[in-house]
Design a protein around this motif. Structure first.
Motif, PDB file in Angstrom:
ATOM      1  N   ALA A  12       0.827  -1.204   0.000  1.00  0.00           N
ATOM      2  CA  ALA A  12       0.000   0.000   0.000  1.00  0.00           C
ATOM      3  C   ALA A  12       0.859   1.251   0.000  1.00  0.00           C
ATOM      4  O   ALA A  12       0.546   2.231  -0.689  1.00  0.00           O
ATOM      5  CB  ALA A  12      -0.940  -0.008   1.210  1.00  0.00           C
ATOM      6  N   ASP A  13       1.967   1.233   0.762  1.00  0.00           N
ATOM      7  CA  ASP A  13       2.803   2.425   0.810  1.00  0.00           C
ATOM      8  C   ASP A  13       3.495   2.660  -0.531  1.00  0.00           C
ATOM      9  O   ASP A  13       3.703   3.809  -0.941  1.00  0.00           O
ATOM     10  CB  ASP A  13       3.830   2.329   1.939  1.00  0.00           C
ATOM     11  N   ALA A  14       3.827   1.576  -1.243  1.00  0.00           N
ATOM     12  CA  ALA A  14       4.439   1.725  -2.566  1.00  0.00           C
ATOM     13  C   ALA A  14       3.451   2.334  -3.555  1.00  0.00           C
ATOM     14  O   ALA A  14       3.819   3.193  -4.369  1.00  0.00           O
ATOM     15  CB  ALA A  14       4.925   0.372  -3.071  1.00  0.00           C
ATOM     16  N   LEU A  15       2.196   1.924  -3.463  1.00  0.00           N
ATOM     17  CA  LEU A  15       1.167   2.487  -4.338  1.00  0.00           C
ATOM     18  C   LEU A  15       0.947   3.967  -4.023  1.00  0.00           C
ATOM     19  O   LEU A  15       0.777   4.790  -4.930  1.00  0.00           O
ATOM     20  CB  LEU A  15      -0.143   1.715  -4.184  1.00  0.00           C
ATOM     21  N   ARG A  16       0.949   4.297  -2.736  1.00  0.00           N
ATOM     22  CA  ARG A  16       0.764   5.702  -2.357  1.00  0.00           C
ATOM     23  C   ARG A  16       1.923   6.552  -2.865  1.00  0.00           C
ATOM     24  O   ARG A  16       1.713   7.680  -3.333  1.00  0.00           O
ATOM     25  CB  ARG A  16       0.622   5.832  -0.836  1.00  0.00           C
ATOM     26  N   ASN A  17       3.128   6.027  -2.773  1.00  0.00           N
ATOM     27  CA  ASN A  17       4.284   6.768  -3.274  1.00  0.00           C
ATOM     28  C   ASN A  17       4.152   7.020  -4.769  1.00  0.00           C
ATOM     29  O   ASN A  17       4.431   8.114  -5.260  1.00  0.00           O
ATOM     30  CB  ASN A  17       5.576   5.996  -2.990  1.00  0.00           C
ATOM     31  N   ARG A  18       3.734   6.009  -5.501  1.00  0.00           N
ATOM     32  CA  ARG A  18       3.573   6.150  -6.950  1.00  0.00           C
ATOM     33  C   ARG A  18       2.519   7.208  -7.273  1.00  0.00           C
ATOM     34  O   ARG A  18       2.701   8.045  -8.145  1.00  0.00           O
ATOM     35  CB  ARG A  18       3.189   4.809  -7.565  1.00  0.00           C
ATOM     36  N   GLU A  19       1.410   7.169  -6.543  1.00  0.00           N
ATOM     37  CA  GLU A  19       0.352   8.151  -6.765  1.00  0.00           C
ATOM     38  C   GLU A  19       0.832   9.560  -6.443  1.00  0.00           C
ATOM     39  O   GLU A  19       0.493  10.516  -7.165  1.00  0.00           O
ATOM     40  CB  GLU A  19      -0.868   7.794  -5.912  1.00  0.00           C
ATOM     41  N   ARG A  20       1.624   9.705  -5.370  1.00  0.00           N
ATOM     42  CA  ARG A  20       2.151  11.025  -5.020  1.00  0.00           C
ATOM     43  C   ARG A  20       3.101  11.541  -6.098  1.00  0.00           C
ATOM     44  O   ARG A  20       3.101  12.733  -6.424  1.00  0.00           O
ATOM     45  CB  ARG A  20       2.854  10.964  -3.660  1.00  0.00           C
ATOM     46  N   ILE A  21       3.905  10.649  -6.641  1.00  0.00           N
ATOM     47  CA  ILE A  21       4.842  11.051  -7.704  1.00  0.00           C
ATOM     48  C   ILE A  21       4.076  11.541  -8.929  1.00  0.00           C
ATOM     49  O   ILE A  21       4.400  12.586  -9.500  1.00  0.00           O
ATOM     50  CB  ILE A  21       5.763   9.877  -8.076  1.00  0.00           C
ATOM     51  N   VAL A  22       3.065  10.791  -9.337  1.00  0.00           N
ATOM     52  CA  VAL A  22       2.294  11.165 -10.528  1.00  0.00           C
ATOM     53  C   VAL A  22       1.579  12.498 -10.305  1.00  0.00           C
ATOM     54  O   VAL A  22       1.568  13.366 -11.183  1.00  0.00           O
ATOM     55  CB  VAL A  22       1.286  10.054 -10.893  1.00  0.00           C
ATOM     56  N   ALA A  23       0.993  12.685  -9.126  1.00  0.00           N
ATOM     57  CA  ALA A  23       0.291  13.940  -8.831  1.00  0.00           C
ATOM     58  C   ALA A  23       1.260  15.113  -8.821  1.00  0.00           C
ATOM     59  O   ALA A  23       0.957  16.186  -9.381  1.00  0.00           O
ATOM     60  CB  ALA A  23      -0.426  13.832  -7.490  1.00  0.00           C
TER      61      ALA A  23
END
Length: 214
Positions: A16-27
């Motif tokens: 979950a934390d890896a997915l959140r990091n990816r989403e933060r990067i894209v945003a």
């Protein structure tokens, strides 16, 4: 050697934390591409996202991969909004108007210049996101035509070109300072889409396939 079980062969799901990091990067990348252009340093994107450089490069090994993910994420969000509009009952033309203004909020016009000569616009992910939004918008437009409120001499290509052009910042103008002009001019454009048409358009309706052949 024993054969691996199906469970053992499965690729583990990202944490979950890896997915959140990816989403933060894209945003963060989306906002910085809009504010500063496609060549903004990766260091700055990582800082804005609150992650380390290694995390950014682990998710996106090069600029093209990150640009593609930003464009796909924007197209997918627009598609989700159109799907919601199609699920609602009510005025189809007003739903189309909401789509146009929502596209402006996604800064589509500012992101369009990222698709340069080096950008692979035939990548499967991008093609899938693009075809999804085009198909949904066509359904939305067809529904508005069916009510007699949308003029019949335009196609999806006409609409998408106009959105791209009308939401693109003027040279030397900050994108974030353009909202008061963008939505005003989009509303003028939408008024011109209403049926009955008050003028005859030159040429023929433009499809997305026409644009890709151009």
């Amino acid at each position: 050697m024993e054969t691996a079980t199906v469970a053992q062969r499965k690729v583990p799901r990202p944490r979950a934390d890896a997915l959140r990091n990816r989403e933060r990067i894209v945003a963060a990348a989306r906002d910085m591409f809009v504010e500063c252009g496609a060549e903004v340093p990766f260091d700055e994107i990582a800082r804005r996202a609150g992650v380390g450089n290694a995390t950014l490069y682990r998710n996106f090994p090069d600029r093209e991969a990150l640009q593609r993910e930003v464009v796909c994420s924007v197209l997918d969000r627009v598609s989700e909004q159109v799907e919601q509009m199609l699920a609602e009952t009510g005025d189809a033309f007003e739903a189309l108007s909401r789509f146009v203004h929502a596209s402006a909020e996604e800064r589509i016009g500012a992101l369009c210049p990222m698709i340069s000569e080096t950008f692979d616009d035939n990548h499967p992910d991008l093609v899938a996101s693009r075809e999804r939004v085009e198909g949904l918008v066509e359904v939305l437009m067809e529904r508005a035509r069916g009510t007699g409120r949308l003029r019949t001499d335009i196609a999806v290509g006409d609409l998408m070109v106009a959105i791209s052009q009308l939401t693109r910042p003027l040279p030397g103008t900050a994108c974030l300072n353009m909202d008061r002009f963008v939505h005003r001019h989009l509303q003028l454009f939408l008024d011109g889409l209403r049926a009955p048409a008050r003028s005859e358009l030159p040429g023929t309706a433009v499809t997305m396939e026409d644009l890709r052949r151009a």
